[in-house]
Design a protein around this motif. Sequence first.
Motif, PDB file in Angstrom:
ATOM      1  N   SER A 136       0.834  -1.195   0.000  1.00 57.97           N
ATOM      2  CA  SER A 136       0.000   0.000   0.000  1.00 57.97           C
ATOM      3  C   SER A 136       0.876   1.255   0.000  1.00 57.97           C
ATOM      4  O   SER A 136       2.096   1.188   0.206  1.00 57.97           O
ATOM      5  N   HIS A 137       0.227   2.390  -0.201  1.00 57.46           N
ATOM      6  CA  HIS A 137       0.956   3.667  -0.209  1.00 57.46           C
ATOM      7  C   HIS A 137       1.648   3.897   1.128  1.00 57.46           C
ATOM      8  O   HIS A 137       2.802   4.358   1.171  1.00 57.46           O
ATOM      9  N   GLN A 138       0.968   3.558   2.218  1.00 61.82           N
ATOM     10  CA  GLN A 138       1.552   3.763   3.549  1.00 61.82           C
ATOM     11  C   GLN A 138       2.770   2.869   3.765  1.00 61.82           C
ATOM     12  O   GLN A 138       3.773   3.300   4.351  1.00 61.82           O
ATOM     13  N   VAL A 139       2.696   1.622   3.297  1.00 62.73           N
ATOM     14  CA  VAL A 139       3.828   0.702   3.447  1.00 62.73           C
ATOM     15  C   VAL A 139       5.035   1.204   2.659  1.00 62.73           C
ATOM     16  O   VAL A 139       6.170   1.175   3.154  1.00 62.73           O
ATOM     17  N   CYS A 140       4.801   1.675   1.441  1.00 60.99           N
ATOM     18  CA  CYS A 140       5.896   2.206   0.615  1.00 60.99           C
ATOM     19  C   CYS A 140       6.542   3.409   1.280  1.00 60.99           C
ATOM     20  O   CYS A 140       7.776   3.545   1.295  1.00 60.99           O
ATOM     21  N   LEU A 141       5.725   4.283   1.846  1.00 59.53           N
ATOM     22  CA  LEU A 141       6.264   5.452   2.544  1.00 59.53           C
ATOM     23  C   LEU A 141       7.082   5.035   3.763  1.00 59.53           C
ATOM     24  O   LEU A 141       8.149   5.606   4.032  1.00 59.53           O
ATOM     25  N   MET A 142       6.609   4.029   4.491  1.00 56.68           N
ATOM     26  CA  MET A 142       7.347   3.550   5.663  1.00 56.68           C
ATOM     27  C   MET A 142       8.677   2.928   5.265  1.00 56.68           C
ATOM     28  O   MET A 142       9.700   3.139   5.941  1.00 56.68           O
ATOM     29  N   LEU A 143       8.684   2.165   4.171  1.00 54.31           N
ATOM     30  CA  LEU A 143       9.938   1.564   3.698  1.00 54.31           C
ATOM     31  C   LEU A 143      10.945   2.635   3.305  1.00 54.31           C
ATOM     32  O   LEU A 143      12.133   2.535   3.622  1.00 54.31           O
ATOM     33  N   MET A 144      10.475   3.687   2.638  1.00 59.38           N
ATOM     34  CA  MET A 144      11.391   4.754   2.228  1.00 59.38           C
ATOM     35  C   MET A 144      11.845   5.574   3.432  1.00 59.38           C
ATOM     36  O   MET A 144      13.005   6.008   3.500  1.00 59.38           O
ATOM     37  N   ALA A 145      10.939   5.801   4.386  1.00 64.87           N
ATOM     38  CA  ALA A 145      11.325   6.518   5.607  1.00 64.87           C
ATOM     39  C   ALA A 145      12.394   5.731   6.363  1.00 64.87           C
ATOM     40  O   ALA A 145      13.379   6.302   6.856  1.00 64.87           O
ATOM     41  N   GLY A 146      12.215   4.407   6.442  1.00 67.71           N
ATOM     42  CA  GLY A 146      13.217   3.559   7.070  1.00 67.71           C
ATOM     43  C   GLY A 146      14.533   3.587   6.326  1.00 67.71           C
ATOM     44  O   GLY A 146      15.614   3.576   6.939  1.00 67.71           O
ATOM     45  N   THR A 147      14.467   3.635   5.003  1.00 64.27           N
ATOM     46  CA  THR A 147      15.674   3.701   4.170  1.00 64.27           C
ATOM     47  C   THR A 147      16.489   4.943   4.495  1.00 64.27           C
ATOM     48  O   THR A 147      17.698   4.874   4.758  1.00 64.27           O
ATOM     49  N   TYR A 148      15.833   6.099   4.483  1.00 63.86           N
ATOM     50  CA  TYR A 148      16.549   7.354   4.744  1.00 63.86           C
ATOM     51  C   TYR A 148      16.973   7.472   6.206  1.00 63.86           C
ATOM     52  O   TYR A 148      18.016   8.079   6.509  1.00 63.86           O
ATOM     53  N   ALA A 149      16.211   6.881   7.118  1.00 63.15           N
ATOM     54  CA  ALA A 149      16.601   6.891   8.526  1.00 63.15           C
ATOM     55  C   ALA A 149      17.864   6.058   8.752  1.00 63.15           C
ATOM     56  O   ALA A 149      18.772   6.472   9.482  1.00 63.15           O
ATOM     57  N   MET A 150      17.926   4.887   8.117  1.00 62.86           N
ATOM     58  CA  MET A 150      19.127   4.049   8.215  1.00 62.86           C
ATOM     59  C   MET A 150      20.343   4.772   7.648  1.00 62.86           C
ATOM     60  O   MET A 150      21.440   4.720   8.215  1.00 62.86           O
ATOM     61  N   GLY A 151      20.142   5.459   6.530  1.00 65.47           N
ATOM     62  CA  GLY A 151      21.236   6.214   5.934  1.00 65.47           C
ATOM     63  C   GLY A 151      21.721   7.320   6.844  1.00 65.47           C
ATOM     64  O   GLY A 151      22.931   7.536   6.996  1.00 65.47           O
ATOM     65  N   PHE A 152      20.781   8.017   7.485  1.00 63.03           N
ATOM     66  CA  PHE A 152      21.149   9.113   8.389  1.00 63.03           C
ATOM     67  C   PHE A 152      21.930   8.601   9.592  1.00 63.03           C
ATOM     68  O   PHE A 152      22.979   9.163   9.946  1.00 63.03           O
ATOM     69  N   VAL A 153      21.435   7.533  10.211  1.00 62.71           N
ATOM     70  CA  VAL A 153      22.107   6.979  11.395  1.00 62.71           C
ATOM     71  C   VAL A 153      23.513   6.487  11.032  1.00 62.71           C
ATOM     72  O   VAL A 153      24.491   6.765  11.746  1.00 62.71           O
ATOM     73  N   GLY A 154      23.634   5.758   9.923  1.00 67.63           N
ATOM     74  CA  GLY A 154      24.940   5.253   9.510  1.00 67.63           C
ATOM     75  C   GLY A 154      25.909   6.365   9.175  1.00 67.63           C
ATOM     76  O   GLY A 154      27.096   6.316   9.550  1.00 67.63           O
ATOM     77  N   ALA A 155      25.433   7.389   8.467  1.00 71.90           N
ATOM     78  CA  ALA A 155      26.298   8.516   8.102  1.00 71.90           C
ATOM     79  C   ALA A 155      26.778   9.266   9.339  1.00 71.90           C
ATOM     80  O   ALA A 155      27.949   9.663   9.422  1.00 71.90           O
ATOM     81  N   MET A 156      25.878   9.468  10.307  1.00 73.17           N
ATOM     82  CA  MET A 156      26.262  10.158  11.538  1.00 73.17           C
ATOM     83  C   MET A 156      27.292   9.344  12.329  1.00 73.17           C
ATOM     84  O   MET A 156      28.227   9.894  12.917  1.00 73.17           O
ATOM     85  N   ALA A 157      27.124   8.017  12.326  1.00 74.42           N
ATOM     86  CA  ALA A 157      28.063   7.154  13.053  1.00 74.42           C
ATOM     87  C   ALA A 157      29.458   7.232  12.429  1.00 74.42           C
ATOM     88  O   ALA A 157      30.458   7.416  13.135  1.00 74.42           O
TER      89      ALA A 157
END
Length: 310
Positions: A136-157
Amino acid sequence: MAVGNDSSVTQFILLGLTQQPELQLPLFFIFLGIYVVTVMGNMGLIILIGLKPHLHTPMYYFLFNLSFIDLCYSSVIMPRMLIGFVKQNTISYEECMAQLCFFSFFVIDECCILTSMAYDRYVAICKPLLYKAIMSHQVCLMLMAGTYAMGFVGAMAHTGCMLRLTFCDGNIINHYMCDIPPLLQLSCTSTYVNELVVFIVVGINVIMPSLTITISYILIVSNILRIRSTEGRSKAFSTCSSHIVTVSLFFGASAFMYLKPSPAGSLDQDKVSTVFYTIVGPMMNPFIYSLRNKDVKIALSKTFKKRVFS
């Protein structure tokens, strides 16, 4: 070497891909061409998906974001690389850390979105009747939000650990960008924490996605083998093969570079392996995922005809 009052480096010199003078100009034009193709291919795919309503589906939503990520992290690297072919490439400490941060962010994003695309293909092939409900649209948005969140956490680390180091033994980076392994070799303080973070963050963002993609494709292949239609099996395998090629190129090169021991003199091999997932991958992805796709071909054809005959 430029140093501050605390005897720490304030700027670095990037040696580039090669130090052979006769290769500098030819490589400049080759990689300039690659960058132009990368920008045009990914921008074209972004615009096409945005303009065509029939491409507003989960599959193309992920393709849209993949092209955006490829465009961004290619642009983080390529301009500096091109400068190194024509003159000495000096980069300030702050610019170097910024490049490392954005590079880490977009590379981790690429790992996660390739995993999301594998999951999307699994649902489409193995659970076609539930596809719209699951993706669904909500699931796709959650997957992309998780994608960018993982990138942010890893980059900050990665960036936070790099900022704690002192560089006082030299300022020449044997690479065409500010990447983790060559920077660690220049540090005159302990890099144990950095190396531990590299194995944890890269391990999470390579091993976990690799396992998820592998499991997805095991289930996909087992489902495809049960399809009675030869044409149906061929079409499904064709879609999977494109994604597998991209995943193998990206995860194979990144794992080779970051998860292997780093003996002295291995940076030249690291530079070559980095080229595959930072430069070749972003250039090839628009062709792999779009030009072999019937829907995108039709959309391109209609757009071209509309512009020619309007």
